[in-house]
Design an enzyme around this catalytic site. Structure first.
Site, short mmCIF file in Angstrom:
data_model
loop_
_atom_site.label_atom_id
_atom_site.label_comp_id
_atom_site.label_asym_id
_atom_site.label_seq_id
_atom_site.Cartn_x
_atom_site.Cartn_y
_atom_site.Cartn_z
N ASP A 83 0.86 -1.20 0.00
CA ASP A 83 0.00 0.00 0.00
C ASP A 83 0.89 1.25 0.00
O ASP A 83 1.81 1.36 0.82
CB ASP A 83 -0.85 -0.05 1.29
CG ASP A 83 -1.94 1.00 1.33
OD1 ASP A 83 -2.40 1.42 0.26
OD2 ASP A 83 -2.34 1.38 2.45
N ILE A 268 -9.69 -0.05 3.28
CA ILE A 268 -10.24 0.18 4.62
C ILE A 268 -9.17 -0.15 5.66
O ILE A 268 -8.71 -1.29 5.75
CB ILE A 268 -11.50 -0.69 4.83
CG1 ILE A 268 -12.59 -0.27 3.84
CG2 ILE A 268 -12.00 -0.59 6.27
CD1 ILE A 268 -13.78 -1.21 3.75
P1 13P Z 1 -8.86 4.82 5.69
O1 13P Z 1 -7.98 5.67 6.54
O2 13P Z 1 -10.10 5.54 5.29
O3 13P Z 1 -9.15 3.50 6.32
O4 13P Z 1 -8.07 4.53 4.31
C1 13P Z 1 -7.15 3.47 4.23
C2 13P Z 1 -6.35 3.52 2.97
O5 13P Z 1 -6.65 4.20 2.01
C3 13P Z 1 -5.15 2.68 2.93
O6 13P Z 1 -4.40 2.91 1.78
O1 G3H Z 2 -3.20 4.96 3.70
C1 G3H Z 2 -2.67 4.67 4.75
C2 G3H Z 2 -3.03 3.43 5.49
O2 G3H Z 2 -4.11 3.67 6.36
C3 G3H Z 2 -1.83 2.89 6.18
O3 G3H Z 2 -1.54 3.65 7.29
O4 G3H Z 2 0.80 4.32 6.88
O5 G3H Z 2 -0.17 4.39 9.19
O6 G3H Z 2 0.34 2.19 8.08
P1 G3H Z 2 -0.04 3.64 7.89
ZN ZN Z 3 -4.50 4.89 1.01
#
Ligand code: 13P
Ligand code: G3H
Ligand code: ZN
Length: 322
Positions: A83, A268
């Site tokens: 991510d 999410i």
């Molecule tokens: P939220 O903070 O709305 O859960 O979004 C998560 C997200 O986009 C992770 O990449």
């Molecule tokens: O988009 C971000 C995600 O919620 C991940 O959060 O970078 O704190 O692990 P993090």
């Molecule tokens: Zn994100």
């Protein structure tokens, strides 16, 4: 089955008018809560790992936890996804280290630079059988150590998407239509209040989504920042020593609608954090004498499972699609 890429999942989701849940994982209990719900609901799933998660839990631990879930849930397809990959090196490390999907997030860079970085990641990923999510447009909120104010966020410009996708060869595209990261997606003055005094946020820009989809027929779109910030858990946090005033998320009906359109992946994370934190706060309030982590992580994991089940069944529409 072994870890899969999202190619087949997205094709079926697009055609079937539903979306795959992409849930962030940081520890064993979160992996278990998510995958137990997906197994029971027969839902395909994307488990995603941020740069912050790798720094917290270590790449190898997270890969091995996800591999354990694959063994425990042989009947559902599972993707292991990076991510918000911040650069080529992080994406390469995940591609070389067992991930089946990566996101390169160069959305804060100028358009031409975003294309250049994304293209480089796509070439390496595709050579290794891995798929790539890219992003155009900027979401407000906090991701890892990057904080974007609402004033600096910007919707995706539909007129840029065809050139971006054709020049980069990316497999899916995250767009900005009004979602944002974290539990405080809108300030109270951006919202109205309903008759019960509850904050109602401004609607997502479905016009932008529709214009993007028209220009990219059949192409999977991704929504980040899509937690709904369930008020029952905000209340639980606040009633047990926490302080989260005016935390507000994306209404679930709007996510449901997006899932029936071209949105194939919905991210999410905050909702799971809120579920876990609310449950643990309540546990300590009710059992101030307890100190065995298994005793408070067990209800936290069980509630994460129920939060995920609700998303699969009532929001994403992916239950029964494995
Ligand atoms: P939220 O903070 O709305 O859960 O979004 C998560 C997200 O986009 C992770 O990449
Ligand atoms: O988009 C971000 C995600 O919620 C991940 O959060 O970078 O704190 O692990 P993090
Ligand atoms: Zn994100």
């Amino acid at each position: 089955m072994p870890l899969v890429t999202s190619t087949e999942m997205f094709k079926k989701a697009y055609e079937g008018g539903y979306a795959i849940g992409a849930f962030n994982v940081n520890n064993m209990e979160i992996v278990q809560g998510i995958t137990e719900a997906c197994k029971e609901e027969k839902a395909p799933v994307i488990l995603q790992v941020s740069k912050g998660a790798r720094a917290y839990a270590n790449h190898t631990y997270l890969v091995k936890l996800v591999e354990a879930a694959v063994i425990e849930c042989p009947e559902i397809p599972i993707v292991l996804h990076l991510d918000h990959g911040p650069d080529f090196e992080t994406c390469k490390s995940c591609i070389d280290g067992g991930f089946t999907s990566v996101m390169i997030d160069a959305s804060s860079k100028p358009f031409a630079e975003n294309i250049e970085i994304t293209k480089k990641v796509v070439e390496y990923a595709h050579d290794h059988g891995v798929v790539v999510e890219a992003e155009l447009g900027t979401l407000a909120g906090v991701e890892d150590d990057v904080k974007v104010s609402a004033a600096d966020s910007s919707y995706t410009r539909p007129e840029e998407v065809e050139e971006f996708v054709s020049k980069t060869g990316c497999d899916s595209l995250a767009i900005a239509i009004g979602t944002s990261h974290g539990a405080y997606k809108f300030t109270p003055d951006q919202c109205t209040r309903n008759e019960k005094g509850i904050l109602v946020p401004p609607p997502l820009r479905f016009d932008v989504l529709e214009e993007v989809s028209k220009r990219l027929p059949g192409f999977p779109i991704v929504l980040h920042g899509s937690s709904s910030v369930p008020q029952e858990y905000v209340k639980m946090v606040n009633e047990h020593g926490g302080k989260m005033p005016d935390a507000v998320g994306i209404p679930e009906e709007q996510l449901r609608k997006a899932a029936t359109l071209s949105v194939c992946k919905i991210n999410i994370d905050s909702d799971l954090r809120l579920t876990m934190t609310g449950t643990i706060r309540q546990f300590f309030d009710e059992h101030p004498d307890k100190f065995d982590p298994r005793e408070y992580l067990k209800p936290a994991r069980a509630n994460i499972k129920e939060t995920v089940r609700h998303k699969l069944v009532d929001v994403l529409g992916c239950a029964g699609k494995a």
